[in-house]
Design a protein around this motif. Structure first.
Motif, PDB file in Angstrom:
ATOM      1  N   ALA A 102      13.518 -50.812  26.219  1.00 50.66           N
ATOM      2  CA  ALA A 102      13.290 -50.667  27.623  1.00 50.66           C
ATOM      3  C   ALA A 102      12.832 -51.307  28.372  1.00 50.66           C
ATOM      4  O   ALA A 102      11.634 -52.241  27.892  1.00 50.66           O
ATOM      5  N   LEU A 103      12.699 -52.065  29.393  1.00 48.01           N
ATOM      6  CA  LEU A 103      11.827 -52.571  30.462  1.00 48.01           C
ATOM      7  C   LEU A 103      10.063 -52.386  30.192  1.00 48.01           C
ATOM      8  O   LEU A 103       8.980 -52.647  30.305  1.00 48.01           O
ATOM      9  N   ILE A 104       9.994 -51.079  30.674  1.00 47.58           N
ATOM     10  CA  ILE A 104       9.030 -50.155  30.557  1.00 47.58           C
ATOM     11  C   ILE A 104       9.207 -48.917  29.077  1.00 47.58           C
ATOM     12  O   ILE A 104      10.028 -47.917  29.300  1.00 47.58           O
ATOM     13  N   CYS A 105       7.870 -49.374  28.843  1.00 41.63           N
ATOM     14  CA  CYS A 105       8.394 -48.751  28.069  1.00 41.63           C
ATOM     15  C   CYS A 105       7.343 -46.899  28.085  1.00 41.63           C
ATOM     16  O   CYS A 105       6.448 -46.608  27.592  1.00 41.63           O
ATOM     17  N   SER A 106       8.796 -46.419  27.911  1.00 39.88           N
ATOM     18  CA  SER A 106       8.253 -44.873  28.548  1.00 39.88           C
ATOM     19  C   SER A 106       9.036 -43.768  27.546  1.00 39.88           C
ATOM     20  O   SER A 106      10.339 -44.642  27.734  1.00 39.88           O
ATOM     21  N   ALA A 107       8.914 -43.106  27.743  1.00 38.15           N
ATOM     22  CA  ALA A 107       9.852 -41.988  27.425  1.00 38.15           C
ATOM     23  C   ALA A 107      10.883 -40.967  27.913  1.00 38.15           C
ATOM     24  O   ALA A 107      10.936 -39.772  28.198  1.00 38.15           O
TER      25      ALA A 107
END
Length: 118
Positions: free
Chosen positions: A96-101
């Motif tokens: 993922a480019l944005i490290c979120s859940a």
């Protein structure tokens, strides 16, 4: 193409523990664990970035720990104090480019079943 192979799932009684492993062929900045219960949407559990940043969803906080061993190319999820509602297929994800859940990851493993009985 990164390959992700999960293992470590199984059946356990409530209050027990399991450790999931995800062997990966090459690392990505952001990797994480997600799960999907029957009839429900896939949801995040925990993510970890190369910097060491971690994020847990509310259901996982205080009970689950995500970690990564770069020398072994393996991502882990230590799950303690398991509850019947933790029953699901658990998936490893990467890239993922944005490290979120949130499940906006391009790369996924095949999943491993976790069943918690009361």
């Amino acid at each position: 193409q990164v390959q992700l192979v999960e293992s470590g799932g199984g059946s356990v009684q409530a209050g027990g523990s399991l450790r999931l492993s995800c062997a990966y062929s090459s690392s990505r900045n952001c990797m994480g664990w997600f799960r999907q219960a029957p009839g429900k949407e896939r949801e995040g559990v925990a993510v970890i970035a190369s910097s060491g940043y971690t994020k847990y969803t509310e259901s996982a906080k205080g009970r689950f720990t995500i970690s990564k061993d770069g020398a072994k190319n393996t991502l882990y999820l230590q799950m303690n104090s398991l509850k019947p509602e933790d029953t699901a297929i658990y998936y490893c994800a990467a890239g993922a480019l944005i490290c979120s859940a949130t499940p906006n990851f391009p790369l996924w493993g095949q999943g491993t079943q976790v069943t918690v009985s009361s």
